[in-house]
Write an enzyme that holds these catalytic residues in place. Structure first.
Site, short mmCIF file in Angstrom:
data_model
loop_
_atom_site.label_atom_id
_atom_site.label_comp_id
_atom_site.label_asym_id
_atom_site.label_seq_id
_atom_site.Cartn_x
_atom_site.Cartn_y
_atom_site.Cartn_z
N HIS A 193 -12.61 43.56 -22.01
CA HIS A 193 -13.71 43.92 -22.91
C HIS A 193 -14.90 43.01 -22.71
CE1 HIS A 193 -12.80 40.75 -25.95
NE2 HIS A 193 -11.54 40.99 -25.65
N ASP A 252 -17.40 42.56 -25.08
CA ASP A 252 -17.90 41.91 -26.29
C ASP A 252 -17.16 40.61 -26.57
OD1 ASP A 252 -15.67 43.69 -26.78
OD2 ASP A 252 -15.89 43.29 -28.91
N ASP A 297 -11.71 35.13 -23.31
CA ASP A 297 -11.56 36.34 -24.12
C ASP A 297 -12.88 37.09 -24.13
OD1 ASP A 297 -10.78 38.25 -25.93
OD2 ASP A 297 -10.72 36.93 -27.66
N GLU A 319 -14.12 45.73 -28.68
CA GLU A 319 -12.70 45.40 -28.90
C GLU A 319 -12.53 44.54 -30.12
OE1 GLU A 319 -8.89 43.11 -28.51
OE2 GLU A 319 -10.92 42.36 -28.66
N ASP A 322 -3.79 45.05 -19.80
CA ASP A 322 -4.85 44.48 -20.65
C ASP A 322 -4.56 43.00 -20.86
OD1 ASP A 322 -7.09 44.36 -22.27
OD2 ASP A 322 -6.26 45.53 -23.92
N HIS A 337 -11.32 32.56 -29.77
CA HIS A 337 -12.08 32.75 -31.01
C HIS A 337 -12.49 31.41 -31.65
CE1 HIS A 337 -10.73 37.18 -31.86
NE2 HIS A 337 -10.87 36.92 -30.57
ZN LIG Z 1 -9.91 39.86 -26.35
#
Ligand SMILES: [Zn+2]
Length: 477
Positions: free
Chosen positions: A113, A115, A146, A180, A207, A451
């Site tokens: 992804h 984003d 990520d 995502e 993924d 994150h």
């Molecule tokens: Zn991710």
């Protein structure tokens, strides 16, 4: 008396024999190693690193459409061969590439992804989060792990294969969603719908989600490569308690805040039942051969020791999440002033559904646990049941496992249950061989970088990621 004693001794001996038999039966599973592809036109590592660094400078956040546009221009310039040879279809800011192999075997779908999640406190970072700083060891920036690291490595792989004049055995599709982190309803979900309409059916979907971790994570010496074969579901509900509003100088016996507090306490004291789901059971079985004898005996005799293992796993938050549906109260709203009793009090609770749980069974549990005075409302964003479990062993899983084993860490490969959510769940209608794995070795200390602050990717590992994805795309040569 003597006979009873004899009976007990014989039973114990039989039990011991069964335990030992099962333990000794445990053999190292298939350990086939599939070498990572080598490129004739050697990978230019410093150029690849520079491109990753540039990719991290686009702040592809949900409210930054121009960042996505810039990122797309950058991809076109950076990977000219790929943009020549592969067809590209867009779904909003999401990108779907198709590499036609000219064969009709089951295609492979690679996901990543574009984003990223916002940065809450940029000052806490060692390097600015959107600067793509490269030092001697790492490329730093939001999205490095990520998930732009994977996205860029996948495109580096197609570009390098094309430069070498090589083609995949079966068609390759690349789907790069743009939302995502906010549920994937505009990106992955629409791409998957389109694929289903076209009648596409994939032999493998790969993924993000799993990774290589130190063996201590599972109590063994060798590093483990954890490949997700299922992911938990997701449901958020609000609980609302109501009461007569009034002056805090003469409170009634029941208040909205008190009722709500009791409701949350009731749920925490009566958690959903714990158990070994299929992916966790398979993970334990897969690492059993590498365990010290006593643990191997336990893992090889789940028929007897399952309650013991479940109890142990349930004892720690990180492993408790593997064995049951979890609940996290995350938001509270009530009251306007210190001396006014509020008419309503509201809590938001986030549940992560274990395999075997469903939205219906969870709502039934809430109804049973909570008094009628509490209103339960499921939020309709981000709803998902737990994913099905991809059947293993299978050719697709063995291919991923074989390539993973050829990474320098020489990991033990184990399937596992991903406790977080990924875009992969949207692709269930087009494949039953869905896996979640990123070919990087991390330490436990690296996990909060997802994150969190100081996200970074190892420069040394990046070219290996490229070769891994190239190996996935090539298929059987
Ligand atoms: Zn991710």
């Amino acid at each position: 008396m003597k006979r009873a004693f004899l009976l007990i001794v014989v039973s114990l001996l039989v039990l011991l024999a069964v335990l030992l038999f099962n333990t000794l039966k445990v053999k190292a599973p298939n350990e086939t190693v599939i070498p990572l592809p080598v490129f004739e036109s050697a990978l230019n590592e410093s150029e690849m690193t520079a491109r990753l660094s540039r990719a991290l400078r686009f702040a592809t956040l949900p409210d930054q459409p121009q960042a996505f546009d810039g990122f797309h221009d950058f991809l076109r310039q950076s990977f000219p061969l790929s943009h020549d040879a592969l067809s590209l279809k867009t779904f909003g800011h999401s990108l779907l590439y198709h590499w036609d192999s000219g064969t009709d075997c089951a295609p492979v779908l690679l996901l990543a992804h574009q984003d990223v999640v916002p940065v809450s406190s940029p000052d806490a970072w060692e390097h600015p989060p959107f600067a793509g700083v490269v030092d001697s060891q790492f490329v730093w920036g939001r999205g490095a792990m990520d998930d732009k690291g994977s996205l860029m490595a996948i495109l580096e792989a197609t570009e390098a294969l094309l430069a070498d004049g090589r083609a995949p055995a079966c068609d390759v599709w690349l789907a790069f969603g743009h939302d995502e982190e906010t549920g994937g309803s505009e990106g992955a979900s629409r791409m998957a719908d389109w694929m289903a309409e076209q009648g596409l059916r994939f032999g493998m979907v790969l993924d993000e989600g799993g990774m290589m971790l130190p063996g201590s994570t599972l109590g063994i010496e060798q590093p483990v490569a954890l490949i997700g074969i299922a992911e938990k579901g997701y449901m958020t509900v609000t609980l609302e308690a109501r009461a007569e509003p009034g002056h805090s100088s003469r409170p009634p016996a029941k208040t909205a805040v008190g009722d709500l507090a009791n409701a949350i306490a009731a749920l925490q004291e009566n958690p959903r039942p714990a158990g070994l789901s299929e992916p966790t059971r398979k993970m334990l079985q897969q690492v059993a051969p590498y365990q010290p004898f006593a643990k191997r005996m336990v893992f090889a005799n789940l028929w007897l020791f399952e309650p013991l293992i479940v109890k142990q796993l349930a004892g720690k938050p990180e492993t408790n999440a593997l064995v049951r549906t979890t609940m996290s109260p995350t938001l509270l709203r009530a009251g306007v002033k210190d001396n006014v009793l509020p008419a309503t009090a509201e809590a938001t609770i986030n549940f992560r559904l274990a395999p075997g749980e469903s939205r219906e069974s969870l709502l039934a549990y809430l109804e049973e646990q909570l008094p009628d005075s509490i209103t339960v409302t499921p939020l309709d964003t981000f709803l998902s049941d737990p994913s099905p479990t991809s059947e293993i062993p299978s050719p697709a899983f063995e291919r991923l496992a074989g390539l993973a084993r050829s990474l320098p860490e020489q990991p033990v490969v184990a399937p596992f249950l991903l406790i977080a959510g990924t875009d992969a769940r949207h692709y269930q209608p087009v494949s039953d061989q869905i896996f979640r794995f990123m070919p990087v070795a991390l330490s436990q200390d690296d996990l909060p970088r997802f994150h969190g602050h100081n996200e970074r990717l190892s420069r040394k590992q990046y070219p290996r990621m490229v070769r891994f994805y190239a190996g996935v795309m090539l298929g059987e040569e």
